[in-house]
Design a protein around this motif. Sequence first.
Motif, PDB file in Angstrom:
ATOM      1  N   LEU A  36       0.823  -1.207   0.000  1.00 35.65           N
ATOM      2  CA  LEU A  36       0.000   0.000   0.000  1.00 35.65           C
ATOM      3  C   LEU A  36       0.861   1.264   0.000  1.00 35.65           C
ATOM      4  O   LEU A  36       0.512   2.267  -0.643  1.00 35.65           O
ATOM      5  N   LYS A  37       1.988   1.216   0.681  1.00 37.16           N
ATOM      6  CA  LYS A  37       2.907   2.358   0.684  1.00 37.16           C
ATOM      7  C   LYS A  37       3.479   2.592  -0.717  1.00 37.16           C
ATOM      8  O   LYS A  37       3.507   3.728  -1.215  1.00 37.16           O
ATOM      9  N   ASN A  38       3.905   1.502  -1.368  1.00 36.14           N
ATOM     10  CA  ASN A  38       4.432   1.622  -2.725  1.00 36.14           C
ATOM     11  C   ASN A  38       3.353   2.002  -3.728  1.00 36.14           C
ATOM     12  O   ASN A  38       3.648   2.650  -4.737  1.00 36.14           O
ATOM     13  N   LEU A  39       2.130   1.611  -3.450  1.00 37.48           N
ATOM     14  CA  LEU A  39       1.012   1.988  -4.319  1.00 37.48           C
ATOM     15  C   LEU A  39       0.813   3.498  -4.299  1.00 37.48           C
ATOM     16  O   LEU A  39       0.611   4.123  -5.347  1.00 37.48           O
ATOM     17  N   GLU A  40       0.881   4.097  -3.116  1.00 37.60           N
ATOM     18  CA  GLU A  40       0.766   5.549  -3.006  1.00 37.60           C
ATOM     19  C   GLU A  40       1.915   6.236  -3.747  1.00 37.60           C
ATOM     20  O   GLU A  40       1.709   7.253  -4.410  1.00 37.60           O
ATOM     21  N   THR A  41       3.100   5.694  -3.635  1.00 36.23           N
ATOM     22  CA  THR A  41       4.257   6.244  -4.346  1.00 36.23           C
ATOM     23  C   THR A  41       4.043   6.175  -5.855  1.00 36.23           C
ATOM     24  O   THR A  41       4.330   7.134  -6.579  1.00 36.23           O
ATOM     25  N   TYR A  42       3.521   5.042  -6.312  1.00 38.03           N
ATOM     26  CA  TYR A  42       3.288   4.876  -7.743  1.00 38.03           C
ATOM     27  C   TYR A  42       2.200   5.813  -8.250  1.00 38.03           C
ATOM     28  O   TYR A  42       2.285   6.318  -9.373  1.00 38.03           O
ATOM     29  N   LYS A  43       1.176   6.056  -7.450  1.00 35.84           N
ATOM     30  CA  LYS A  43       0.105   6.964  -7.857  1.00 35.84           C
ATOM     31  C   LYS A  43       0.651   8.353  -8.151  1.00 35.84           C
ATOM     32  O   LYS A  43       0.198   9.026  -9.071  1.00 35.84           O
ATOM     33  N   VAL A  44       1.648   8.775  -7.371  1.00 33.57           N
ATOM     34  CA  VAL A  44       2.240  10.099  -7.559  1.00 33.57           C
ATOM     35  C   VAL A  44       3.221  10.101  -8.723  1.00 33.57           C
ATOM     36  O   VAL A  44       3.184  10.981  -9.578  1.00 33.57           O
ATOM     37  N   SER A  45       4.097   9.090  -8.783  1.00 33.99           N
ATOM     38  CA  SER A  45       5.195   9.123  -9.753  1.00 33.99           C
ATOM     39  C   SER A  45       4.824   8.585 -11.137  1.00 33.99           C
ATOM     40  O   SER A  45       5.358   9.053 -12.132  1.00 33.99           O
ATOM     41  N   LYS A  46       3.959   7.578 -11.204  1.00 32.87           N
ATOM     42  CA  LYS A  46       3.607   6.885 -12.458  1.00 32.87           C
ATOM     43  C   LYS A  46       4.849   6.345 -13.166  1.00 32.87           C
ATOM     44  O   LYS A  46       4.929   6.315 -14.390  1.00 32.87           O
TER      45      LYS A  46
END
Length: 93
Positions: A36-46
Amino acid sequence: MANNKSAKKRIKINKRNRLNNRFYKSSVKTLMKVFLKNLETYKVSKNVDDKIKLEKILNSLYSLLDKGTKKNVFHRNNAARKKSKLANSMKII
């Protein structure tokens, strides 16, 4: 304290099973938090690298859930619910 041989054996087996169950449950909880932490990171960075990392974490989570289900650590519906939740969160992005 146990008085006979079979009771002592049951205590030993229960301890072993408790440690195995705790390993699976804590590993799944930890990996879910990391996912879930990496998911939030991916949402921002793509970023493509972040997506690959997410997929690897998701695969290892699925593996742990399936192994835990096979060993009766998780009920099959509980594992299916967790896997569905993770898949849906991945699908939203």
